[in-house]
Design an enzyme around this catalytic site. Structure first.
Site, mmCIF file in Angstrom:
data_model
loop_
_atom_site.group_PDB
_atom_site.id
_atom_site.type_symbol
_atom_site.label_atom_id
_atom_site.label_comp_id
_atom_site.label_asym_id
_atom_site.label_seq_id
_atom_site.Cartn_x
_atom_site.Cartn_y
_atom_site.Cartn_z
ATOM 1 N N HIS A 71 -9.963 -3.415 9.102
ATOM 2 C CA HIS A 71 -9.790 -3.084 8.326
ATOM 3 C C HIS A 71 -9.990 -5.035 7.746
ATOM 4 O O HIS A 71 -9.776 -4.544 6.140
ATOM 5 C CB HIS A 71 -7.605 -2.846 7.696
ATOM 6 N N GLY A 97 3.603 2.338 10.752
ATOM 7 C CA GLY A 97 2.409 1.384 12.161
ATOM 8 C C GLY A 97 2.243 -0.060 11.464
ATOM 9 O O GLY A 97 3.260 -0.907 12.640
ATOM 10 N N ALA A 98 2.250 -0.478 10.964
ATOM 11 C CA ALA A 98 1.642 -1.556 10.807
ATOM 12 C C ALA A 98 0.528 -1.690 9.432
ATOM 13 O O ALA A 98 0.422 -0.513 8.784
ATOM 14 C CB ALA A 98 0.533 -2.440 12.021
ATOM 15 N N MET A 99 0.695 -2.794 8.888
ATOM 16 C CA MET A 99 0.222 -2.773 7.129
ATOM 17 C C MET A 99 -1.409 -4.201 7.312
ATOM 18 O O MET A 99 -1.167 -5.190 7.799
ATOM 19 C CB MET A 99 0.438 -2.943 6.015
ATOM 20 N N GLU A 100 -2.522 -3.543 6.924
ATOM 21 C CA GLU A 100 -3.512 -5.094 6.841
ATOM 22 C C GLU A 100 -3.009 -5.497 6.207
ATOM 23 O O GLU A 100 -4.340 -5.912 6.439
ATOM 24 C CB GLU A 100 -5.017 -3.444 7.604
ATOM 25 N N ASN A 101 -2.643 -6.228 5.945
ATOM 26 C CA ASN A 101 -2.427 -6.776 4.077
ATOM 27 C C ASN A 101 -3.495 -8.403 5.535
ATOM 28 O O ASN A 101 -3.530 -8.754 5.952
ATOM 29 C CB ASN A 101 -1.548 -8.062 4.136
ATOM 30 N N GLU A 109 -9.538 4.183 6.641
ATOM 31 C CA GLU A 109 -9.131 4.768 7.557
ATOM 32 C C GLU A 109 -9.395 5.711 8.990
ATOM 33 O O GLU A 109 -9.163 5.110 9.768
ATOM 34 C CB GLU A 109 -7.361 5.220 6.934
ATOM 35 N N GLU A 126 -5.777 -2.016 12.967
ATOM 36 C CA GLU A 126 -5.715 -3.356 11.469
ATOM 37 C C GLU A 126 -6.554 -4.265 11.671
ATOM 38 O O GLU A 126 -6.812 -4.590 10.686
ATOM 39 C CB GLU A 126 -3.940 -3.766 11.373
ATOM 40 N N GLU A 160 1.226 -1.537 0.276
ATOM 41 C CA GLU A 160 0.164 -0.003 0.414
ATOM 42 C C GLU A 160 0.242 1.422 -0.079
ATOM 43 O O GLU A 160 1.553 1.444 1.033
ATOM 44 C CB GLU A 160 -0.761 -0.039 1.499
#
Length: 885
Positions: free
Chosen positions: A316, A276-280, A335, A313, A141
Site C-alpha cells: 500500500h 488487522g493493520a492500517m497502511e498509514n 485492496e 501493508e 480509514e
C-alpha cells in the site's frame, strides 16, 4: 457532473486544502485531547457565500478564524454549526469568502480519546511491572480523520501535513515522518515534538502514536530506516516482522521501479485494534498478533500471517498511498492489488511456502464463496455516501480483487504486467486514479484490449461456471465444447436476462505436458477448443493454475481420466485442490451428484499436500456442519471422515521431524484440527491430547510437547472429553499467557466444551469486559461452531444481549458488529432460522451491517437447499457408506 460522480455526497469543490498544520495535546488521564488545526486553503472563482464547510465528528469547537495569506486582518467565525448526522461543521463568517485567494484557517477545539478503536483513541496495556497503562494512537480509514481534526475527509482532497504533539516528557511519540524537533517545555513535565512535512497525501493516511515503546530497527538495501515498535520488554518479538519489512520494501522498490518515497518506515503494535493493520504512510499500525512473534513459541501459521500482513501493508505504500483511488467505489484498486502483492512479496522472501498454491484455497476460495451469492456486489461498487464503503471492506474488494489481478498477470505475462504498473505509478504519483487509468497503463504495455476484457470482471457481480457440454477424444487431441453461465451457490433459476450474463474468460489448460501456451478468450456464451494430447489415455484440466475466478464443470470422462493424475500427483497441487473445491460447489448448487464428490474424494487417499488438504478440510467441515441436524447421516459421514483423517494422521504423526518444511508443519496443525472435529472421542487421539495437555499445564513454554500450531486443537479435544476442571484449566491460561496469539487459542476453543452451562459461561465472559473489544467475538464464534446446541445457544445469547453489545461497539468500526453477527447467527441451515434471523434484524435494524446480514441469511438458505440435496441422495443410505469401506 459525470454519471459516475452523480449522487456522491461531497464537500463543495470551491474551497480546497493544500496544507494542514496539526497540533495535538492528549490528556491520557482524562481521555481527552485539545487540538489546533491551521489549514492553507485555495478558493476558486466559483466560491460563494460566507461559509466554510468541513468534515468533523465528536469535536467541540472553541473558535475559528481566517486571514487572507499575506494580510493581517483576521475574520472570526460568527457562528459554528455542527451537523452530527452528516458529520460536518460549517464555520460562518460576517463577510463573503474571498474568491481565487489563499486563506489560512485556524480552528481550536477539544476531542475525546475514545475506546472504540477509531479516530484518535486510547488503548490499555500492561507494562513490564504488571501495571495497567494507557496509550493513544490513530485509525482514520475510512472516515475517522474527522474524529481527530476538522478536514476535507475525502481521498481525492490530498494535502501536505505538518504534525506536532505535546506529550508527557517520559512518553514516546511518533508520526508519519521523522522528528524535526523535540523541545522540553517550561516546568520539565511535557515536551513538544514537531515532525517533518509529509508528502501530499489523503487524510485517511495521517497517523500518530503516544505511549511507551521499545523498538528494533534495520536499514533496507535502498537506505530506508525501518523500525518495529513493541511493548516495553518485548523488542525481540519484532525481529521477524522487521526482517519481512526490510526485504519486502526492497522487493517493491525494484518491482515498481520507484523508490519508497519517505525517509523512514515505522511499524507499531497497538494493544487494541479493530482491523488487522492500517497502511498509514510511513507509520503502519497493526494488531499485536499481526506484527509480533514470540521467537520461542510462534507457530508456522503465525509467521505466515505476520509476513503476509506486513507485505500487504507495505504494498500500500505505493498502491494506495503514492497513488490513491479518487473515490471509495474504486477501493479495490487499493485492496485488490495489495492482496495480490502480499502473496508476490511473501513468495519472494519465502519461496518454500508455495504462496501461489495457497492462494487457490485461501483468497480465491474466500472470494468465490461470497461472490456466488445474489447479495454479493461488483468489485467496482457504486458508493454515494462515503459511509457505504464500510460495507465493501470484504472478500470481494480484497480476495476477488486480488484474484482478478492474478488473472491479469497470467494473461499479460509478467513483463507487460510489471512495466504497465511502473508506468502507472510514475504517471499518477501523488495523485488519484480510477480503475480506467490502470487498464489504460496495461493496454499500453501489452497492446491488449484490457478495458474490454476486464469490464465483465469488475463492473458486474458474480463469476461464471464453464460447463463442458460435449467432448471428442482422439489419439492425439481432444475437442471440447464449452458454455458459460452465471454461477450461484444455491443453483437457483436464472431469469432470461440473467442467462445472458457473460464474461471475457481466458481459457487456460494443462495436460501431462504442462500448461498449454495457446490461450483462448471465451467472449461469447459458447466456445470450442482443441487441446493436443501425447497419448490416447491423456487428460486435460481447464483453468490450469486456477488463474481465473470461475467454476468448471467437467464431464465424467474428464474426471475419470484425471484420477490417475491425482493419485500420481502429476496434476499440480493447486489444480488437485481446485477439482475438489469446484466439485463441492457444484454439488451444493445442484450441478453434480453428491455421490460423485465422495467418489472423487477417494482418489485422494494418498494425498499429503497441505494445499490439497486445505480443500479437503473445507469440504469435510462444510458437510459435517450441514449434517449436524440429521443424526443418522451425520454418524455415517463422521465415520467416513474419521477414516480419511486417521489415514493422514498415520502418515504425518503428532511429532515434529527435522525434515519438516513449513507446509508440513501447517499440515500437521490442520490434521490435529481435523482430529478435534472428527476423532476427538477416539481413544488414541484422546489419550495423546491429554498427555500433551498435561505437559503444557506443567510448563506452558514447552513447545515440544505442545507446539503453538496445535494448541487450539488440543484444547478443543480436551474440552470435548472433559468437564469443569479442564474448562477452568484452559480458561486460566488466558490470563497467564504473555502474548495475544496464545490468548486467542483460548478464545477460539473454550466454547467447545460439551456442557451447555459452560458454553453459556463462555458467552457471558465474552461481554464481561475481561476481553478486549477487538477479540470479544472469538469466544462467541467458538460456541457457535461447536455443535447444533452451540449454534442455538449463541443465537439466543445475541438476541438477549443485543442492546448491550450494540452499546459496547456502537461507535466502533462496523466490522466488529459484522463479526458478532457471523459468530452468533451464522452456521444454521434451515429456512425457518433464516426467516427468524431476518425478522429479528428487521425489528432491530443495523444499517451498516445490512449487507452482512443479507449475505448471512442467503448463505443459510443455500445451505438448507444443500442439506435437502444430500438427504435426497445415496448419502442418506447406510449401504452407500458401507460400499466405500
Amino acid at each position: 457532473m459525470s454519471s459516475k460522480t452523480a449522487g456522491r455526497v461531497l464537500l463543495p469543490p470551491t474551497i480546497n486544502p493544500t496544507r494542514y498544520s496539526l497540533h495535538f495535546t492528549p490528556d491520557l488521564a482524562n481521555f481527552t485531547f485539545s487540538g489546533v488545526t491551521t489549514i492553507e486553503l485555495s478558493t476558486t472563482k466559483d466560491v460563494t457565500g460566507n461559509e466554510i464547510k468541513m468534515h468533523a465528528k465528536e469535536l467541540c469547537f472553541a473558535s475559528a478564524s481566517f486571514v487572507v495569506k499575506g494580510r493581517s486582518e483576521k475574520e472570526e467565525a460568527v457562528e459554528i454549526r455542527v451537523n452530527m448526522k452528516e458529520t460536518t461543521v460549517i464555520f460562518i463568517f460576517a463577510r463573503e469568502i474571498p474568491k481565487e485567494a489563499t486563506l489560512v484557517l485556524t480552528i481550536e477545539y477539544q476531542g475525546f480519546l475514545n475506546n472504540q478503536m477509531a479516530g484518535f483513541y486510547r488503548s490499555s496495556y500492561t507494562n513490564i511491572h504488571g501495571e495497567t497503562k494507557i496509550m493513544a494512537s490513530t485509525q482514520f480509514e475510512s472516515l475517522d480523520a474527522r474524529r481527530a481534526f476538522p478536514c476535507w475527509d475525502e481521498p481525492a482532497r490530498k494535502a501536505i501535513f505538518s504534525i506536532s504533539l505535546t506529550v508527557p516528557k517520559h512518553l514516546d511519540a511518533f508520526s508519519n515522518m521523522p522528528e524535526l524537533s523535540n523541545k522540553t517545555l517550561p516546568g520539565g513535565a511535557t515536551k513538544t515534538l514537531v515532525f517533518l512535512d509529509t508528502p501530499i497525501m489523503s487524510t485517511y493516511l495521517v497517523a500518530f502514536c503516544v505511549g511507551e515503546f521499545d523498538y528494533v530497527q534495520n536499514q533496507t538495501e535502498h537506505g530506508v530506516l525501518v523500525r518495529v515498535y513493541t511493548p516495553p520488554g518485548k523488542s525481540e518479538s519484532g525481529l521477524f516482522a522487521l526482517d519481512c519489512a526490510t526485504k519486502s520494501l526492497d522487493a517493491y522498490n525494484d518491482f515498481f521501479g520507484i523508490k519508497y518515497p519517505l525517509p523512514k518506515l515505522d511499524m507499531v503494535a497497538i494493544p487494541e485494534f479493530a482491523m488487522g493493520a492500517m497502511e498509514n504512510w510511513g507509520l503502519v499500525t497493526y494488531r499485536e498478533v499481526d506484527l509480533l512473534i514470540d521467537p520461542k513459541k510462534a507457530s508456522s501459521s503465525q509467521k505466515q500471517r505476520v509476513c503476509t500482513v506486513v507485505t500487504h501493508e507495505l504494498a500500500h505504500q505505493w498502491f494506495g498511498n503514492l497513488v490513491t483511488m479518487t473515490w471509495w467505489d474504486d477501493l479495490w484498486l487499493n485492496e485488490g492489488f495489495a492482496s495480490w502483492a502480499e502473496n508476490w512479496a511473501a513468495d519472494v522472501i519465502f519461496p518454500q511456502w508455495s504462496m501461489w498454491d495457497q492462494f487457490t484455497t485461501g483468497h480465491l476460495s474466500s472470494a468465490m464463496r461470497l461472490d456466488a451469492l445474489r447479495s454479493s456486489h461488483p468489485i467496482q461498487v457504486p458508493i454515494h455516501r462515503a459511509e457505504e464503503v464500510e460495507e465493501v471492506f470484504d472478500a470481494i474488494s480484497y480476495c476477488k480483487g486480488g484474484s482478478v489481478v492474478k488473472m491479469i498477470r497470467a494473461v499479460l505475462g509478467m513483463k507487460a504486467f510489471q512495466s504497465g504498473l511502473g508506468a502507472y505509478m510514475k504517471k499518477h504519483a501523488y495523485g488519484n486514479t480510477e480503475t480506467y487509468d490502470l487498464w489504460k497503463a496495461w493496454e499500453e504495455s501489452s497492446g491488449l484490449p484490457v478495458q474490454e476484457m476486464m469490464a465483465s470482471w469488475t463492473e458486474q457481480m458474480g463469476f461464471p461456471i464453464v460447463t463442458v457440454t460435449d467432448e471428442k477424444w482422439e489419439d492425439d487431441k481432444v475437442t471440447l465444447h464449452l458454455e458459460q453461465s452465471w454461477f450461484l451457490s444455491d443453483g437457483s433459476e436464472l431469469t432470461d436476462e440473467e442467462k445472458e450474463k457473460k464474461w471475457c474468460i481466458p481459457i487456460i489448460t494443462c495436460t501431462s505436458e504442462g500448461i498449454q501456451q495457446d490461450m483462448t478468450f471465451m467472449r461469447e456464451k459458447t466456445a470450442t477448443i482443441t487441446i493436443p494430447l501425447n497419448s490416447k489415455d491423456g487428460w486435460v484440466k481447464l483453468n490450469a493454475g486456477q488463474d481465473v475466478p470461475m467454476r468448471v464443470k467437467l464431464t465424467s470422462e474428464m474426471i475419470h481420466r484425471l484420477g490417475a493424475a491425482i493419485k500420481s500427483k502429476a496434476l499440480p497441487a493447486s489444480d488437485r485442490a481446485a477439482l475438489l473445491t469446484d466439485s463441492y460447489a457444484l454439488v451444493k448448487a445442484g450441478h453434480m451428484k453428491p455421490e460423485a464428490l465422495i467418489t472423487l474424494l477417494s482418489n485422494y487417499s494418498v494425498e499429503d499436500s497441505y494445499i490439497v488438504w486445505s480443500g479437503i478440510a473445507d469440504i469435510l467441515s462444510g458437510i459435517d456442519s450441514l449434517l449436524e441436524d440429521d443424526a443418522s447421516m451425520s454418524a455415517n459421514f463422521k465415520k467416513f471422515a474419521k477414516g480419511i483423517v486417521i489415514g493422514l494422521s498415520s502418515k504425518i504423526g503428532w511429532d515434529a521431524k527435522d525434515s519438516d518444511g513449513h507446509l508440513t508443519v501447517l499440515l500437521r496443525g490442520m490434521m490435529i484440527g481435523l482430529l478435534s472435529s472428527f476423532c476427538y472421542d477416539d481413544q488414541g487421539v484422546s489419550s495423546e491430547a491429554s498427555k500433551r495437555f498435561a505437559a503444557f499445564l506443567a510448563d506452558p513454554n514447552d513447545v515440544i510437547s505442545l507446539p503453538s500450531d496445535m494448541r487450539a486443537a488440543v484444547f478443543k479435544i480436551v474440552l470435548k472429553n472433559g468437564g469443569v476442571t479442564e474448562y477452568e484449566q484452559v480458561k486460566a491460561y488466558f490470563n497467564k499467557a504473555t502474548d495475544n496469539a496464545e490468548r486467542k487459542f483460548v478464545l477460539g476453543s473454550l466454547g467447545h466444551s460439551e456442557d451447555p452451562k459452560l458454553k453459556q459461561r463462555t458467552l457471558d465472559w465474552s461481554i464481561s469486559g475481561d476481553i478486549k473489544l477487538q477479540d470479544f467475538f472469538y469466544p462467541m464464534g467458538s460456541v457457535r461452531a461447536s455443535s447444533t446446541a452451540g449454534r442455538n445457544i449463541s443465537w439466543s445469547f445475541l438476541k438477549a444481549n443485543f442492546e448491550k453489545i450494540k452499546t459496547m461497539i456502537g461507535k466502533a468500526s462496523p466490522s466488529l458488529m459484522d463479526a458478532v453477527i457471523v459468530s452468533c447467527a451464522g452456521g444454521f441451515c434451515s429456512d425457518e432460522k433464516a426467516d427468524e434471523i431476518e425478522d429479528f434484524f428487521k425489528a432491530n435494524p443495523l444499517p451498516s451491517s445490512a449487507r452482512k446480514i443479507q449475505q448471512t441469511v442467503e448463505n443459510m438458505r443455500a445451505n438448507a437447499k444443500f442439506l435437502m440435496i444430500l438427504q435426497a441422495s445415496e448419502l442418506s443410505n447406510s449401504e452407500f457408506w458401507t460400499s466405500l469401506a
